[in-house]
Design a protein around this motif. Structure first.
Motif, PDB file in Angstrom:
ATOM      1  N   LYS A   1     -16.150  53.843  37.086  1.00 54.43           N
ATOM      2  CA  LYS A   1     -15.412  55.208  37.388  1.00 54.43           C
ATOM      3  C   LYS A   1     -14.752  55.919  36.225  1.00 54.43           C
ATOM      4  O   LYS A   1     -14.796  56.751  36.005  1.00 54.43           O
ATOM      5  CB  LYS A   1     -14.415  55.111  38.588  1.00 54.43           C
ATOM      6  CG  LYS A   1     -15.211  54.878  39.868  1.00 54.43           C
ATOM      7  CD  LYS A   1     -14.073  54.591  40.922  1.00 54.43           C
ATOM      8  CE  LYS A   1     -14.695  54.466  42.200  1.00 54.43           C
ATOM      9  NZ  LYS A   1     -13.522  54.254  43.275  1.00 54.43           N
ATOM     10  N   LYS A   2     -14.497  54.838  35.356  1.00 57.51           N
ATOM     11  CA  LYS A   2     -13.726  55.272  34.097  1.00 57.51           C
ATOM     12  C   LYS A   2     -14.564  55.721  33.084  1.00 57.51           C
ATOM     13  O   LYS A   2     -14.036  56.061  31.574  1.00 57.51           O
ATOM     14  CB  LYS A   2     -12.528  54.251  33.593  1.00 57.51           C
ATOM     15  CG  LYS A   2     -11.507  54.105  34.616  1.00 57.51           C
ATOM     16  CD  LYS A   2     -10.622  52.944  34.297  1.00 57.51           C
ATOM     17  CE  LYS A   2      -9.281  52.736  35.367  1.00 57.51           C
ATOM     18  NZ  LYS A   2      -8.333  51.894  34.944  1.00 57.51           N
ATOM     19  N   LEU A   3     -15.897  55.490  33.157  1.00 57.68           N
ATOM     20  CA  LEU A   3     -16.872  55.683  32.106  1.00 57.68           C
ATOM     21  C   LEU A   3     -17.202  57.021  32.134  1.00 57.68           C
ATOM     22  O   LEU A   3     -17.533  57.869  33.115  1.00 57.68           O
ATOM     23  CB  LEU A   3     -18.109  54.886  32.087  1.00 57.68           C
ATOM     24  CG  LEU A   3     -18.011  53.408  32.049  1.00 57.68           C
ATOM     25  CD1 LEU A   3     -19.218  52.643  32.219  1.00 57.68           C
ATOM     26  CD2 LEU A   3     -17.214  52.873  30.693  1.00 57.68           C
ATOM     27  N   ASN A   4     -17.323  57.922  31.085  1.00 52.60           N
ATOM     28  CA  ASN A   4     -17.794  59.086  30.783  1.00 52.60           C
ATOM     29  C   ASN A   4     -19.676  58.999  31.260  1.00 52.60           C
ATOM     30  O   ASN A   4     -20.063  58.104  31.262  1.00 52.60           O
ATOM     31  CB  ASN A   4     -17.554  59.850  29.460  1.00 52.60           C
ATOM     32  CG  ASN A   4     -18.135  59.085  28.488  1.00 52.60           C
ATOM     33  OD1 ASN A   4     -19.365  58.379  28.506  1.00 52.60           O
ATOM     34  ND2 ASN A   4     -17.390  59.062  27.143  1.00 52.60           N
ATOM     35  N   LEU A   5     -20.105  60.093  31.280  1.00 45.75           N
ATOM     36  CA  LEU A   5     -21.477  60.273  31.497  1.00 45.75           C
ATOM     37  C   LEU A   5     -22.536  59.602  30.498  1.00 45.75           C
ATOM     38  O   LEU A   5     -23.391  58.868  30.719  1.00 45.75           O
ATOM     39  CB  LEU A   5     -21.831  61.876  31.633  1.00 45.75           C
ATOM     40  CG  LEU A   5     -23.375  61.943  32.200  1.00 45.75           C
ATOM     41  CD1 LEU A   5     -23.633  61.627  33.382  1.00 45.75           C
ATOM     42  CD2 LEU A   5     -23.718  63.774  32.144  1.00 45.75           C
TER      43      LEU A   5
ATOM     44  N   ASP B   1     -21.504  57.007  28.494  1.00 45.79           N
ATOM     45  CA  ASP B   1     -21.449  55.587  28.730  1.00 45.79           C
ATOM     46  C   ASP B   1     -21.974  54.974  29.774  1.00 45.79           C
ATOM     47  O   ASP B   1     -22.256  53.918  29.847  1.00 45.79           O
ATOM     48  CB  ASP B   1     -19.696  55.124  28.723  1.00 45.79           C
ATOM     49  CG  ASP B   1     -19.151  55.304  27.457  1.00 45.79           C
ATOM     50  OD1 ASP B   1     -19.834  55.241  26.432  1.00 45.79           O
ATOM     51  OD2 ASP B   1     -17.654  55.398  27.245  1.00 45.79           O
ATOM     52  N   LYS B   2     -22.028  55.714  30.962  1.00 45.79           N
ATOM     53  CA  LYS B   2     -22.645  55.301  32.263  1.00 45.79           C
ATOM     54  C   LYS B   2     -24.097  55.304  32.008  1.00 45.79           C
ATOM     55  O   LYS B   2     -24.860  54.362  32.365  1.00 45.79           O
ATOM     56  CB  LYS B   2     -22.322  56.473  33.415  1.00 45.79           C
ATOM     57  CG  LYS B   2     -21.134  56.442  33.945  1.00 45.79           C
ATOM     58  CD  LYS B   2     -20.927  57.307  35.231  1.00 45.79           C
ATOM     59  CE  LYS B   2     -19.528  57.493  35.698  1.00 45.79           C
ATOM     60  NZ  LYS B   2     -19.368  58.398  36.723  1.00 45.79           N
TER      61      LYS B   2
ATOM     62  N   LYS C   1     -14.199  47.856  26.141  1.00 45.94           N
ATOM     63  CA  LYS C   1     -14.653  48.266  27.558  1.00 45.94           C
ATOM     64  C   LYS C   1     -14.864  46.715  28.098  1.00 45.94           C
ATOM     65  O   LYS C   1     -15.738  46.001  27.574  1.00 45.94           O
ATOM     66  CB  LYS C   1     -15.993  49.132  27.558  1.00 45.94           C
ATOM     67  CG  LYS C   1     -15.602  50.629  27.145  1.00 45.94           C
ATOM     68  CD  LYS C   1     -14.687  51.435  27.854  1.00 45.94           C
ATOM     69  CE  LYS C   1     -14.635  52.802  27.311  1.00 45.94           C
ATOM     70  NZ  LYS C   1     -13.859  53.725  28.123  1.00 45.94           N
TER      71      LYS C   1
END
Length: 345
Positions: free
Chosen positions: A2-6, A8-9, A65
């Motif tokens: 959830k805390k990752l931006n697009l 990073d996902k 991370k």
């Protein structure tokens, strides 16, 4: 996630795929190539998967991370694979030359007899290198008959040609007397394995020189389209299946001897494969694992450090040194090791 931006996902999804592939590769030493030839091809990619997962670990670590733990855990699960891939240098001890047995294995690519390299003096350079290192026992794969006289500084030799008409074979040269010789006779191939029983001091040592089925892959010439890639995987998988037959022939032959043993050669497969695991078993040592450093690359592949040439002495020897010489004389590098016989108590 959830805390990752697009971005990073997306990276994490790719990371997950490569982590899963590395986990699958850990099972490959226990998968028979004849039963799963295409899956076995993945063993060639283990060095690539290790590097990629290490890079992902570094990426997440720099960004602080928690996703770093996925690749780190996968790498730690495969700790034995890591030690087969890279060895940190160890402190060298003083060696007594008189107590050592030096062994070299070298795929010489026919001494450049077909001019794959434009250097017309390449064969003489290889012979000069061998003479300079002067191993007590020398195992050569892809030996060519034209070079027999140039190695006359070795008093004892056995060169195994599959037939009287063949000019290409495997060779064992020795400074110690050779008592007996023979071939393993791999079927339906130009590759082969040979052996020589060598009298070293008061011990008889059996030396195997193995050249398992070649993959016949030239990375500079292969067209890696999707269709050709699938054909390439199928072709390599079929050759791995042939290697399994050759490995089984070796195992049956070796189990019939009580001599101390050193296995040398070009296995055309990595230390992450079923072929390597079954040949090495629990009775043989890998000189790279015992005394090597760095990646131990033995095949002159331009992108990743493949180690497919081995010296595997049994446990009656103590491995003192292991060295790979990165010469561009052949598509393989010579591998050199110093051994000492353990004293029976």
């Amino acid at each position: 996630m959830k805390k990752l931006n697009l971005f990073d996902k997306g990276i994490y999804v790719i990371n997950s795929i490569f982590a899963c592939l590395l986990l699958v590769s850990y099972a490959l030493p226990y998968v028979f190539p004849r039963s799963f030839p295409s899956v076995s091809v993945l063993s060639l990619l283990v060095p690539v998967l290790l590097i990629i997962n290490a890079m992902f670990s570094l990426f997440w670590l720099i960004r602080l991370k928690k996703q770093v733990f996925m690749s780190v855990v996968v790498l730690l699960i495969g700790y034995n694979h890591l030690t087969n891939f890279y060895k940190f240098p160890r402190k060298q001890e003083a060696l007594m030359e008189s107590s050592l047995l030096s062994v070299m294995t070298y795929n010489v690519r026919l001494f450049n007899v077909y001019d794959w390299n434009p250097d017309k003096q390449l064969d003489d350079k290889m012979i000069a290198f061998i003479k300079d290192k002067s191993p007590d026992i020398l195992a050569i794969q892809e030996f060519h008959k034209l070079q027999e006289r140039k190695l006359d500084f070795y008093p004892f030799r056995y060169i195994g040609y599959k037939t009287d008409k063949n000019k290409i074979g495997q060779a064992i040269f020795s400074k110690y007397p050779i008592l007996a010789t023979g071939q393993l006779d791999f079927p339906k191939t130009g590759n082969n394995g040979i052996y020589a029983d060598i009298l070293v001091a008061k011990d008889t040592v059996r030396v195997y020189n193995m050249h398992l089925e070649s993959l016949h892959v030239n990375p500079e010439e292969e067209e890696l389209s999707q269709e050709n890639s699938m054909r390439l995987i199928e072709r390599i998988g079929n050759r791995f299946a042939l290697q399994q037959t050759q490995m089984e022939l070796f195992r049956r032959h070796w189990e019939g001897t009580n001599y101390k043993t050193i296995v040398c050669g070009d296995l055309n497969n990595t230390a992450f494969s079923n072929i390597y695991l079954k040949i090495k078993g629990k009775k043989l040592q890998d000189t790279f694992q015992e005394a090597g450093s760095g990646f131990g690359r033995t095949f002159n592949f331009p992108y990743f450090p493949f180690r497919i040439d081995f010296i595997l002495p049994d446990t009656s020897f103590e491995v003192k040194t292991h060295e790979v010489y990165p010469l561009d004389y052949s598509d393989h590098f010579p591998v050199f090791s110093s051994l000492s016989l353990k004293v029976d108590k």
